[in-house]
Design a protein around this motif. Sequence first.
Motif, short mmCIF file in Angstrom:
data_model
loop_
_atom_site.label_atom_id
_atom_site.label_comp_id
_atom_site.label_asym_id
_atom_site.label_seq_id
_atom_site.Cartn_x
_atom_site.Cartn_y
_atom_site.Cartn_z
N ARG A 1 -67.04 17.22 -0.09
CA ARG A 1 -66.41 17.93 -1.22
C ARG A 1 -65.85 19.26 -0.74
NH1 ARG A 1 -68.27 21.65 -4.82
NH2 ARG A 1 -70.42 21.42 -4.03
N THR A 2 -64.66 19.59 -1.22
CA THR A 2 -64.01 20.84 -0.83
C THR A 2 -64.10 21.85 -1.97
OG1 THR A 2 -61.86 20.06 -1.61
CG2 THR A 2 -62.39 19.68 0.70
N ASN A 3 -64.13 23.11 -1.61
CA ASN A 3 -64.00 24.15 -2.62
C ASN A 3 -63.13 25.27 -2.08
OD1 ASN A 3 -65.76 25.68 -0.98
ND2 ASN A 3 -67.53 24.96 -2.11
N TYR A 4 -62.52 25.99 -2.98
CA TYR A 4 -61.54 27.01 -2.61
C TYR A 4 -61.83 28.31 -3.34
CZ TYR A 4 -58.80 23.18 -0.68
OH TYR A 4 -58.38 22.12 0.08
N GLY A 5 -61.55 29.40 -2.64
CA GLY A 5 -61.60 30.69 -3.27
C GLY A 5 -60.41 30.86 -4.20
N PRO A 6 -60.48 31.83 -5.11
CA PRO A 6 -59.41 32.01 -6.09
C PRO A 6 -58.03 32.24 -5.46
CG PRO A 6 -61.32 33.33 -6.68
CD PRO A 6 -61.58 32.77 -5.31
N SER A 7 -58.00 32.91 -4.34
CA SER A 7 -56.70 33.23 -3.73
C SER A 7 -56.05 32.03 -3.08
CB SER A 7 -56.88 34.34 -2.68
OG SER A 7 -57.75 33.89 -1.66
N ALA A 8 -56.83 30.99 -2.82
CA ALA A 8 -56.30 29.85 -2.07
C ALA A 8 -55.88 28.68 -2.93
CB ALA A 8 -57.36 29.36 -1.08
N LYS A 9 -56.38 28.62 -4.15
CA LYS A 9 -56.15 27.45 -4.99
C LYS A 9 -54.67 27.20 -5.22
CE LYS A 9 -60.57 27.49 -7.41
NZ LYS A 9 -61.28 27.65 -8.70
N GLY A 10 -54.27 25.95 -4.95
CA GLY A 10 -52.90 25.54 -5.16
C GLY A 10 -51.96 25.84 -4.01
N ARG A 11 -52.42 26.64 -3.06
CA ARG A 11 -51.55 27.00 -1.92
C ARG A 11 -52.12 26.56 -0.59
NH1 ARG A 11 -50.61 32.41 -0.87
NH2 ARG A 11 -52.72 32.94 -1.58
N PHE A 12 -53.43 26.55 -0.46
CA PHE A 12 -54.07 26.24 0.82
C PHE A 12 -54.79 24.90 0.71
CE2 PHE A 12 -54.87 31.02 1.92
CZ PHE A 12 -53.52 31.24 1.85
N THR A 13 -54.88 24.22 1.85
CA THR A 13 -55.60 22.95 1.91
C THR A 13 -56.48 22.94 3.15
OG1 THR A 13 -53.77 21.79 0.81
CG2 THR A 13 -55.42 20.44 1.95
N ILE A 14 -57.75 22.67 2.95
CA ILE A 14 -58.67 22.56 4.07
C ILE A 14 -58.89 21.08 4.40
CG2 ILE A 14 -60.74 22.56 2.62
CD1 ILE A 14 -62.12 24.20 4.84
N SER A 15 -58.98 20.78 5.68
CA SER A 15 -59.23 19.41 6.09
C SER A 15 -59.99 19.44 7.42
CB SER A 15 -57.93 18.63 6.24
OG SER A 15 -57.10 19.21 7.23
N ARG A 16 -60.52 18.29 7.79
CA ARG A 16 -61.31 18.19 9.02
C ARG A 16 -61.01 16.87 9.71
NH1 ARG A 16 -67.43 18.87 7.87
NH2 ARG A 16 -67.05 16.90 6.81
N ASP A 17 -60.87 16.94 11.02
CA ASP A 17 -60.73 15.74 11.85
C ASP A 17 -62.00 15.63 12.67
OD1 ASP A 17 -60.16 13.84 13.80
OD2 ASP A 17 -58.04 14.36 13.87
N ASN A 18 -62.91 14.77 12.23
CA ASN A 18 -64.20 14.66 12.91
C ASN A 18 -64.06 14.15 14.35
OD1 ASN A 18 -65.70 15.59 10.69
ND2 ASN A 18 -65.74 13.54 9.79
#
Length: 121
Positions: free
Chosen positions: A56-73
Amino acid sequence: QVQLVESGGGLVQPGGSLRLSCTQSGSIFSSRFTGWYRQAPGKERELVAGIVSGGRTNYGPSAKGRFTISRDNAKNTLYLQMNNLEPEDTAVYYCYLDARPAPGSPDTIYWGQGTQVTVSS
């Protein structure tokens, strides 16, 4: 020994995009949380985005809608795609990992060295 190395920072104009990468070396047993924090001059370090165990991902207020976190295991790499950057996004961005390095070991916090992001025309 776990190490986190960030890359991808730089100078970008307002409205532009950057993708940050954080490559982990060294093995861990399990991860509770991994993510990105940032710290602007004169301000406290703040959470930008994170991934909890289970995905599950979560975002700080400044990042929502503009930033995307992802991971390549497979590559042991964490990414932060940042779009529509604003001058207020200027900060040092740090990779963060809360993990157990071995079975039965306590949770350990790891930080990268940081990568500078500057948004300016």
